[in-house]
Motif scaffolding. Structure first.
Motif, PDB file in Angstrom:
ATOM      1  N   ASN A  12       3.715  -2.942  -1.655  1.00 63.51           N
ATOM      2  CA  ASN A  12       4.126  -3.342  -0.309  1.00 63.51           C
ATOM      3  C   ASN A  12       3.672  -2.299   0.723  1.00 63.51           C
ATOM      4  N   LYS A  13       3.791  -2.657   1.994  1.00 62.08           N
ATOM      5  CA  LYS A  13       3.430  -1.812   3.139  1.00 62.08           C
ATOM      6  C   LYS A  13       1.913  -1.663   3.262  1.00 62.08           C
ATOM      7  N   ARG A  14       1.200  -2.749   3.026  1.00 63.46           N
ATOM      8  CA  ARG A  14      -0.255  -2.719   3.171  1.00 63.46           C
ATOM      9  C   ARG A  14      -0.663  -2.419   4.609  1.00 63.46           C
ATOM     10  N   ASP A  15       0.238  -2.629   5.554  1.00 63.23           N
ATOM     11  CA  ASP A  15      -0.038  -2.293   6.952  1.00 63.23           C
ATOM     12  C   ASP A  15      -0.193  -0.787   7.161  1.00 63.23           C
ATOM     13  N   GLN A  16       0.210   0.015   6.167  1.00 67.41           N
ATOM     14  CA  GLN A  16       0.051   1.472   6.225  1.00 67.41           C
ATOM     15  C   GLN A  16      -1.077   1.919   5.289  1.00 67.41           C
ATOM     16  N   GLN A  17      -2.121   1.136   5.256  1.00 64.02           N
ATOM     17  CA  GLN A  17      -3.241   1.323   4.348  1.00 64.02           C
ATOM     18  C   GLN A  17      -3.822   2.736   4.403  1.00 64.02           C
ATOM     19  N   ARG A  18      -3.876   3.339   5.556  1.00 64.52           N
ATOM     20  CA  ARG A  18      -4.499   4.654   5.690  1.00 64.52           C
ATOM     21  C   ARG A  18      -3.698   5.760   5.010  1.00 64.52           C
ATOM     22  N   TYR A  39       4.382  -7.693   8.346  1.00 64.88           N
ATOM     23  CA  TYR A  39       3.526  -8.660   9.033  1.00 64.88           C
ATOM     24  C   TYR A  39       3.376  -9.980   8.262  1.00 64.88           C
ATOM     25  N   ASN A  40       4.203 -10.164   7.250  1.00 61.95           N
ATOM     26  CA  ASN A  40       4.213 -11.411   6.474  1.00 61.95           C
ATOM     27  C   ASN A  40       2.825 -11.712   5.899  1.00 61.95           C
ATOM     28  N   TRP A  41       2.149 -10.684   5.417  1.00 64.47           N
ATOM     29  CA  TRP A  41       0.805 -10.821   4.853  1.00 64.47           C
ATOM     30  C   TRP A  41       0.900 -10.922   3.339  1.00 64.47           C
ATOM     31  N   HIS A  42       0.488 -12.040   2.775  1.00 65.93           N
ATOM     32  CA  HIS A  42       0.489 -12.306   1.334  1.00 65.93           C
ATOM     33  C   HIS A  42       1.884 -12.453   0.740  1.00 65.93           C
ATOM     34  N   VAL A  43       2.913 -12.607   1.559  1.00 68.44           N
ATOM     35  CA  VAL A  43       4.264 -12.768   1.023  1.00 68.44           C
ATOM     36  C   VAL A  43       4.431 -14.150   0.390  1.00 68.44           C
ATOM     37  N   VAL A  44       4.024 -15.203   1.120  1.00 66.47           N
ATOM     38  CA  VAL A  44       4.103 -16.553   0.552  1.00 66.47           C
ATOM     39  C   VAL A  44       3.175 -16.661  -0.652  1.00 66.47           C
ATOM     40  N   LEU A  45       2.007 -16.037  -0.567  1.00 68.75           N
ATOM     41  CA  LEU A  45       1.059 -16.041  -1.676  1.00 68.75           C
ATOM     42  C   LEU A  45       1.689 -15.432  -2.928  1.00 68.75           C
ATOM     43  N   LEU A  46       2.465 -14.371  -2.736  1.00 65.70           N
ATOM     44  CA  LEU A  46       3.143 -13.716  -3.851  1.00 65.70           C
ATOM     45  C   LEU A  46       4.054 -14.686  -4.594  1.00 65.70           C
ATOM     46  N   PHE A  47       4.913 -15.397  -3.854  1.00 67.15           N
ATOM     47  CA  PHE A  47       5.861 -16.295  -4.511  1.00 67.15           C
ATOM     48  C   PHE A  47       5.161 -17.526  -5.081  1.00 67.15           C
ATOM     49  N   ARG A  48       4.085 -17.946  -4.449  1.00 67.11           N
ATOM     50  CA  ARG A  48       3.326 -19.067  -4.995  1.00 67.11           C
ATOM     51  C   ARG A  48       2.707 -18.682  -6.333  1.00 67.11           C
ATOM     52  N   GLU A  49       2.152 -17.482  -6.410  1.00 63.86           N
ATOM     53  CA  GLU A  49       1.576 -17.013  -7.669  1.00 63.86           C
ATOM     54  C   GLU A  49       2.657 -16.823  -8.716  1.00 63.86           C
TER      55      GLU A  49
END
Length: 243
Positions: A168-174, A202-212
């Motif tokens: 989690n926290k991909r928004d803090q990639q750096r 930022y709700n990025w890949h959250v729905v994708l996570l539960f779908r997978e």
């Protein structure tokens, strides 16, 4: 109705377990972090491939810590590095260094709030989401120990529950402590688990996570392929909607 699917979301304090769940269920993100003091249970209904499933999501709270796992924590990383291509050798080495650093801090309190899986009856779960913070090597080591405990506490003869490790926290990639590729190789090849990254903020890949996750549970009946392989290809033909 497709039945009830039981999922446990586990990880170190502060990695964003509740934030991921709330983004999936309500589409919101709490700006102020409030530690989850006790185990919480969410019961949404989801629509997947035309079937309705009752989803039981267990949001893990803190519990007593076990003794640190014996042996060097960098061993799994070394195995992953040897399996990776030569172009990713340096990245895998970075993952090994991060794991070693996290292991050394575990004895100083890095794993103070590891949940007691026996008390929580997690043996009955259909799948696990193990969340870590991509900026925190300690939280990744925490997930490593959790995975070991899940395997050790699974009843003999019980079907293997899919596990997805989530950064989690991909928004803090750096600020991440190790390259994504190195960690993905370690998790997929050495741990035999699924791997992905997301940003609860930022709700990025959250729905994708539960779908997978749901797709991997339903694909568990396929006996001729490894769970980690089934995880990675299960998403694209499926549609998942929250009801």
């Amino acid at each position: 109705m497709g039945g009830t699917l039981r999922v446990a979301v586990l990880g170190a304090p502060g990695v964003g377990k509740t934030a991921i769940i709330r983004q999936f269920l309500y589409g919101d993100f709490p700006e102020r972090h409030r530690p989850t003091a006790a185990r919480r249970l969410y019961r949404p209904a989801v629509l997947l491939n035309g079937a309705v499933y009752d989803l039981s999501i267990s949001d893990g709270g803190p519990g007593p810590a076990p003794a640190p796992a014996a042996g060097p924590a960098a061993a799994p990383a070394a195995a992953a590095a040897s399996a990776a291509s030569s172009s990713s050798a340096s990245a895998s080495s970075a993952a090994a260094s991060a794991a070693t650093s996290a292991a050394s801090s575990a004895g100083d309190g890095g794993l103070q709030e590891l949940p007691d899986l026996k008390d929580w009856s997690l043996q009955d779960m259909d799948a696990f989401v193990l969340v870590y913070d991509i900026c925190s090597p300690d939280s990744f080591d925490y997930v490593k120990v959790l995975r070991q405990q899940i395997a050790e506490n699974r009843p003999a003869g019980a079907p293997e529950a899919p596990i997805i490790v989530v950064g989690n926290k991909r928004d803090q990639q750096r600020q991440r402590f190790s390259p994504r590729r190195a960690l993905a190789v370690l998790v997929k090849k050495s741990w035999k688990c699924g791997y992905m990254e997301c940003s609860a903020k930022y709700n990025w890949h959250v729905v994708l996570l539960f779908r997978e996750l749901l797709s991997s549970i339903l694909a568990r009946g396929c006996k001729h392929s490894h769970p980690a392989i089934r995880l990675q290809g299960a998403l694209h033909p499926n549609r998942c909607s929250l009801m």
